[in-house]
Design an enzyme around this catalytic site. Structure first.
Site, PDB file in Angstrom:
ATOM      1  N   ALA A  84     -13.927  42.535  44.605  1.00 33.67           N
ATOM      2  CA  ALA A  84     -14.895  42.368  45.692  1.00 33.67           C
ATOM      3  C   ALA A  84     -14.377  41.434  46.789  1.00 33.67           C
ATOM      4  O   ALA A  84     -13.299  40.854  46.669  1.00 33.67           O
ATOM      5  CB  ALA A  84     -16.211  41.857  45.129  1.00 33.67           C
ATOM      6  N   HIS A  85     -15.163  41.297  47.827  1.00 32.89           N
ATOM      7  CA  HIS A  85     -14.737  40.511  48.982  1.00 32.89           C
ATOM      8  C   HIS A  85     -14.518  39.040  48.631  1.00 32.89           C
ATOM      9  O   HIS A  85     -15.251  38.458  47.865  1.00 32.89           O
ATOM     10  CB  HIS A  85     -15.692  40.635  50.170  1.00 32.89           C
TER      11      HIS A  85
END
Lengths: 334, 334, 334
Positions: free
Chosen positions: C233-234
């Site tokens: 994920a980011h």
């Protein structure tokens, strides 16, 4: 932008050199020099003072050693800067010469279609849509205004998108649902002749699969956001404004209410009903329908406060066995 | 079709207006008017009477208020209608001008190859195959008759498909297995020089990955159906007529028997042996080989009746702790 | 190759006919005739003697009935044969006529770019890179020397790869992170304006998603290997020389140390810190940060020896309840 321009953009009060060049919005921890960060509290201010940001967005209750801008809501001001910094993936106007658009398809003149996109028979591409390279828009698909279909996304036939739907790279909408009947010696494929409907303002993550219905529709309600690598099976119905995190799997015909949040790797069995405002924590598994709003966790998913209690007691099993043994000994010694 | 035509198609007895127009097979719950549904029991008949279907397929023991057709097996009759309603993704005959087919590749004249497909050196495309846009068929791949390779599917080198294999959009067959050796300071890649073999009548879901073997073959037996987003690691062997649901992961060198069913998000450790007719429920995790047929659940996967018993007792842990405390108190009070 | 040529290649001592033709490295169990296998022990030698290999690589302490080569380290010798047998996916030199390379992009003359690849504005493709068909290299991406981007991989804007990075088919790097704020009635998208950095010698599996950072960078350290269908994920940061198995999910902003190994389907909550040399077993779920090296398992992830003890006791819950009941009866009978 200069710091003065930023102050005007966010409607704040400048405390520093007007001509200071600001490169981009950054996090308080960043080391590289040049950006602007925000801080809402003393502790974040301290971090930001030591980071690489050359200016800060601060509430009126705080003052920085670095140049800063006083605003009512630093987070909202930062959000405005993010929106200004956002650049959509590059795409030229019009339909690229290498895009293959069937003569019976309709592409709005304001839509952009990139190189090597394929748009099949009877498809409709609405105003302002952006269809990126290698996107495949199948027969009779219908895209409302302002949709963005990123590279390599695949829409099989009869996938209908509302307005402003974002479909990220590699997502597959409308593949056959997983349906077979056992005939005594092999699995016969149940033809999957239904559709997929994604309502307005949805975002579909990269490499997410949403299968077409056997009959009828697989449907995702308006404003629902779905992360990467999610599986939405045939005939699932999801309500509005849900948030479905990465690697979630929702099995066939399950109905999900509005504003449901599903944590990463959580899932649901088929034919479940999950009510409005249910929150599934990461890895939760819905094996029975859930009516009441609230947070649910575990396998099977139960109200979090119960599930946590049981989880804690599970960790105390070694102690439990020891206490039981001691009692047994006392009983035997008597 | 008219209702009379439907009756002829399914070999049933017409009870209603012969000229009634039927749009498509639908579910009993559907609201839109125009379709035909089936019901096998009183309760489903009631639902169907209230839905939008304008006609019903019924067993001879039931009569509807709406027009209906009496058949021996309503489900089978509906299945026949689904098969008639099914439309393959559109694809023109022949090889599209923009497809890049290596001169050393062999494409049967009856095969269809869509725009922007790439077929590499020495590949063979059998009779009646449909290769959709953006499909990548690597060097020396071999596709038997009647295969369908959907948009964006990728076959690395030396992937061999039997007949009538369906590979859905975005599936990746033959990527390198995940093999490294630690040399004391870094991971050295173990070259993956094996192949992938998918036998006849398999279906591979969208965005599923089946890795090539280190040496030898990763193999999926005839008639096995694999859903979306599944991981099949290097050197795995899967038997015939299995059904592997979405997001399942099978680690390296595991051998799966025939007619195995694996529920969503279930998985297996590497080098396991899973016998014929084993059923893994959703999220089950095989950490030891399983010989006997039957249903298994949980982490680690155990026979379902045992796993369920333990799960139920886990939920009673708060009660257990309370009862233990009470006993301890009584012992101390004495 | 002949057996004599193999002996020279692996620096071993020939025991068999010099002219014997060797087709390829194979496993000891293989049935097909023609290959060469290795065995390190009596038991593997027995298996190999019964398999299809026509020659064996053996330590000096063993002698086979089949022709063999004596070497110091049979596994390393086999590894050398694998490396020789490896063939990269076919790709012609230069830039294919159908590749679309923006005039402002820079492609090193030694790089190979396949049919229907798209390279956008300002991108840089380093020396010796192989960019396969349908790869999408977004604006301002930067690929160091020797990278391989397999078919259908997608790099959004500003993805930076070190040297010798391998990105497998269908992987998506740089899609938007999953970030929204609830405004009381709907989810507002938080613009994702950061980058993705993959350092040298990483390998990214097929259909893996690595999201761009909200601000700053999502980063994967040098030498880290990531399997298929993984979600990063980011703003996640992963250290060097990690091994992340298939279907792992790492939520936003989590920091993973060096040499971490994550088993299949394991995961981490967001904003966790996972220290160097941590090993997560399959399906482990990190819900609290982990500092100390060692092996962790379960939900939540705990040191394996503790988790195993609890797991075993859980299986004994039926016995526990029975023992408790017996004690209660004795107490009541008294």
């Amino acid at each position: 932008m200069t710091l003065a321009e930023v102050a005007i953009l966010v409607g704040g009060e400048l405390n520093g050199p007007a001509e200071l060049e600001i490169s981009e919005p950054v996090s308080p921890e960043v080391k590289e020099l040049g950006g602007i960060a925000f801080a809402e509290s003393e502790s974040y201010l301290e971090i930001a003072e030591q980071g690489g940001a050359v200016a800060l967005l601060l509430p009126r209750s705080l003052r920085g050693k670095k140049p800063f801008i006083h605003v009512d809501n630093p987070r909202a001001a930062f959000f405005a800067l993010l929106q200004r910094a956002e650049q959509p993936l590059s795409l030229n106007p019009g339909v690229h010469a290498t895009a293959i658009v069937d003569p019976t398809a309709t592409v709005d003149p304001s839509a952009q279609v990139g190189p090597y996109a394929v748009i099949e028979r009877g498809a409709r591409i609405g105003a302002g849509c952006r269809v990126y390279p290698f996107a495949y828009i199948g027969e009779n698909c219908d895209l409302g205004a302002g949709c963005a279909i990123f590279p390599h996304a695949v829409l099989y036939t009869r996938v209908r998108l509302g307005e402003r739907v974002i479909v990220h790279a590699g997502a597959v909408l409308g593949a056959d649902g997983f349906g077979y009947v056992w005939d005594g010696s092999k699995r016969l494929k149940v033809p999957q002749v239904g559709a997929v409907v994604i309502e307005s303002d949805c975002e579909i993550g990269a490499l997410t699969a949403i299968d077409r219905a056997t009959v009828g529709e697989t449907r995702v309600g308006p404003g629902t956001k779905i992360d990467n690598l999610v599986q939405i099976a045939h005939n699932v119905e999801i309500g509005s404004h849900c948030a479905i995190a990465s690697q979630v799997g929702i099995a066939g015909s399950t109905k999900v209410g509005d504003r449901v949040m599903a944590g990463g790797q959580s899932g649901s069995a088929d034919h479940m009903v999950i009510g409005n405002d249910v929150v599934l924590t990461a890895r939760a598994a819905v094996l029975q329908s859930i009516e009441s709003p609230g947070e649910y966790m575990g396998f099977p998913a139960r109200p979090s406060f119960e599930a946590k209690k049981v989880l804690l007691l599970t960790l105390k099993l070694p102690e439990l066995f020891a206490r039981l043994k001691k009692l047994e000994k006392r009983a035997n010694d008597r």
